[in-house]
Scaffold this active site. Structure first.
Site, mmCIF file in Angstrom:
data_model
loop_
_atom_site.group_PDB
_atom_site.id
_atom_site.type_symbol
_atom_site.label_atom_id
_atom_site.label_comp_id
_atom_site.label_asym_id
_atom_site.label_seq_id
_atom_site.Cartn_x
_atom_site.Cartn_y
_atom_site.Cartn_z
ATOM 1 N N ARG A 84 -17.015 4.370 -62.920
ATOM 2 C CA ARG A 84 -16.194 3.156 -62.808
ATOM 3 C C ARG A 84 -15.499 2.954 -64.145
ATOM 4 N NH1 ARG A 84 -16.187 -0.436 -58.636
ATOM 5 N NH2 ARG A 84 -15.252 -2.446 -59.060
ATOM 6 N N ARG A 127 -12.997 1.072 -66.514
ATOM 7 C CA ARG A 127 -12.363 -0.234 -66.687
ATOM 8 C C ARG A 127 -12.029 -0.424 -68.166
ATOM 9 N NH1 ARG A 127 -11.991 0.048 -61.997
ATOM 10 N NH2 ARG A 127 -12.527 -1.470 -60.383
ATOM 11 N N GLU A 166 -12.156 -8.185 -68.785
ATOM 12 C CA GLU A 166 -12.272 -6.868 -68.144
ATOM 13 C C GLU A 166 -11.121 -6.715 -67.173
ATOM 14 O OE1 GLU A 166 -14.308 -4.793 -64.477
ATOM 15 O OE2 GLU A 166 -13.518 -6.821 -64.647
ATOM 16 N N CYS A 217 -4.772 -7.310 -62.512
ATOM 17 C CA CYS A 217 -3.670 -6.645 -63.216
ATOM 18 C C CYS A 217 -2.408 -6.991 -62.436
ATOM 19 C CB CYS A 217 -3.922 -5.133 -63.199
ATOM 20 S SG CYS A 217 -2.604 -4.156 -63.898
HETATM 21 C C1 SAM Z 1 -11.996 -8.673 -60.215
HETATM 22 S S1 SAM Z 1 -12.767 -9.998 -59.414
HETATM 23 C C2 SAM Z 1 -13.989 -10.452 -60.581
HETATM 24 C C3 SAM Z 1 -15.376 -10.154 -60.104
HETATM 25 C C4 SAM Z 1 -16.493 -10.635 -60.978
HETATM 26 N N1 SAM Z 1 -16.417 -10.150 -62.333
HETATM 27 C C5 SAM Z 1 -17.844 -10.237 -60.374
HETATM 28 O O1 SAM Z 1 -18.702 -9.743 -61.079
HETATM 29 O O2 SAM Z 1 -18.016 -10.428 -59.165
HETATM 30 C C6 SAM Z 1 -11.563 -11.286 -59.546
HETATM 31 C C7 SAM Z 1 -11.986 -12.594 -58.904
HETATM 32 O O3 SAM Z 1 -10.943 -13.551 -59.123
HETATM 33 C C8 SAM Z 1 -10.888 -14.397 -57.984
HETATM 34 N N2 SAM Z 1 -9.551 -15.043 -57.965
HETATM 35 C C9 SAM Z 1 -8.384 -14.505 -57.521
HETATM 36 N N3 SAM Z 1 -7.386 -15.396 -57.635
HETATM 37 C C10 SAM Z 1 -7.918 -16.519 -58.182
HETATM 38 C C11 SAM Z 1 -7.376 -17.794 -58.549
HETATM 39 N N4 SAM Z 1 -6.096 -18.058 -58.369
HETATM 40 N N5 SAM Z 1 -8.204 -18.707 -59.102
HETATM 41 C C12 SAM Z 1 -9.525 -18.428 -59.302
HETATM 42 N N6 SAM Z 1 -10.090 -17.253 -58.955
HETATM 43 C C13 SAM Z 1 -9.297 -16.296 -58.410
HETATM 44 C C14 SAM Z 1 -11.148 -13.451 -56.812
HETATM 45 O O4 SAM Z 1 -11.628 -14.144 -55.686
HETATM 46 C C15 SAM Z 1 -12.196 -12.501 -57.408
HETATM 47 O O5 SAM Z 1 -13.506 -12.940 -57.110
#
Ligand code: SAM
Length: 419
Positions: free
Chosen positions: A183, A185, A136, A95
């Site tokens: 949780r 979301r 999500e 977000c």
């Molecule tokens: C909210 S988490 C999602 C977790 C996932 N749904 C799970 O079940 O583990 C967001 C993910 O986006 C990754 N992320 C953040 N910035 C990113 C970028 N610029 N490019 C690709 N991935 C990124 C983070 O490392 C993190 O694992």
């Protein structure tokens, strides 16, 4: 409805963004979805623990890219990387501030802020036009930013509308559907829209999300809000929510052809309910360092306790009164747990980490395995060579797999097998 063609008898294809340790994939695969490409890159650490875990669990194939999505999209647009056609694009994305600058030449298109990942999703959707999106986010997305409530979600909706998508959303607290963790979301399902909006009441109650996660049948009447969003994202970015103190987006909604219907819906569930106590490991299996030493108990109690105290603001030196309520100490085990946050790991006392009573007068933190169980991951899923604090971090970032599974079941029914 337009579809990407795929071979008969094969499951729908998924591209998974922000894949983390694979919560979406775990929830989708039981319903026949096949992940054909995934992307995960952690900007804050050199070690790529989430990516390593994903590869250890699912294998390299067919393709999993450990690179900043922005750079991947640059390469894809330049023809240096091929992102395969897919039926569903999924991802839990951050977000952030989705505001749009007005470009001097509108033909140049949108100018979102650099580093804001929504715009990378937008680039991918523009390029590949997947028939379905399944996303999500934290529920704050519907209300941010503070000075212009609802603007970010409105920008997201109008950019999707302009690409020909309609959108359903629902804020879901996993504990309301029997899962062992509170949780909350927002789940978002978008699809390429037909020529007209569908019946909004029907979609809100019995759309993909309503069927997956049933709601009390209400007379929508006075709670129902309907409005149209401007078609120009820069205009929406400038003015949406500017004259209104609260976000117009309620916990459920439907947007089609830039018309929005939104209402607060209440969950209904008469299935089994799992408690925190149900997922705890026997004390014999809990390593000693999860037990709180007597010398630390005072700090834990203080941090979790109610307080009203005089403090000095670090920057300005101004004194102020700091007030906060108590949170349960220890955590009750006869209901769902509180939300796992990314800072859950490690022995340092904290207000928000969980502490449970051991039954013999001691207290302990939750083990990585218990945190995995609270999100519905298989035991030891993240035991792939990362430190224990990182395992907790992964669960703070992840989602409740069972919620994805329920929505995936409905999506699978809708997408069906190609004729
Ligand atoms: C909210 S988490 C999602 C977790 C996932 N749904 C799970 O079940 O583990 C967001 C993910 O986006 C990754 N992320 C953040 N910035 C990113 C970028 N610029 N490019 C690709 N991935 C990124 C983070 O490392 C993190 O694992």
């Amino acid at each position: 409805m337009s579809r990407v063609s795929r071979p008969k008898g094969t499951g729908p294809r998924v591209v998974e963004l922000f894949a983390g340790v694979g919560g979406f994939r775990l929830g989708m695969e039981p319903h026949g979805f096949r992940t054909v490409w995934a992307n995960q890159w952690e900007p804050s650490t050199r070690k790529q623990h989430a990516f390593d875990c994903y590869v250890a669990r699912f294998g390299e194939s067919p393709s999993h890219v450990n690179e900043d999505l922005e750079r991947v999209m640059d390469a894809a647009e330049a023809g240096r990387v091929e992102i395969p056609d897919h039926d569903v694009l999924v991802g839990g994305f951050p977000c952030q501030d989705y505001s749009v600058a007005r470009t001097l030449n509108q033909a140049l298109g949108l100018e979102g802020r650099k580093g804001v990942l929504w715009w990378q999703i937008h680039r991918l959707v523009t390029m590949k036009r997947p028939p379905f999106l399944f996303l999500e986010n934290v529920d704050r997305l519907l209300k941010s930013p503070a000075g212009q409530r609802g603007r970010d979600f409105a920008v997201m909706l109008v950019t999707l509308a302009n690409l020909g998508y309609e959108v359903e959303w629902r804020v879901v607290n996993a504990a309301d559907y029997g899962f062992p963790q509170k949780r909350r979301r927002v789940y978002i399902v978008a699809r390429l829209a037909g020529p007209e909006p569908r019946d909004a009441q029907e979609v809100l109650h019995r759309g993909t999300l309503g069927r997956a996660l049933p709601v009390v049948d209400t007379q929508l009447g006075q709670l129902f809000e309907s409005f149209v969003i401007d078609g120009d994202p820069a205009e929406v970015s400038e003015s949406f929510g500017a004259r209104r103190g609260e976000s117009p987006f309620r916990n459920a909604g439907y947007m089609s052809h830039r018309r929005v219907w939104t209402v607060d819906l209440a969950p209904t569930w008469d299935g089994p309910r799992t408690t925190l106590g149900d997922i705890l490991e026997p004390i014999e299996d809990v390593p000693e360092d999860y037990l709180v030493p007597d010398t630390q108990l005072g700090s834990w109690r203080y941090l979790k306790g109610a307080k009203r105290e005089q403090r000095i603001h670090k920057g300005s030196g101004t004194p102020y009164e700091y007030v906060e309520g108590a949170i349960p100490f220890p955590d009750p085990v006869d209901g769902p747990s509180r939300t796992i946050l990314t800072a859950e790991g490690g022995p340092t006392p904290s207000r928000f980490k969980h502490l449970v009573a051991t039954g013999d007068g001691r207290y302990r933190r939750l083990t990585p395995r218990e945190l995995e169980r609270l999100n519905g991951f298989p035991d030891d899923w993240t035991d792939t060579g990362m430190p224990e604090g990182r395992r907790a971090f992964m669960m703070g970032n992840a989602l409740v797999v069972g919620i994805v599974e329920r929505i995936a079941a409905e999506l699978a029914r809708e997408i069906g097998d190609p004729a």
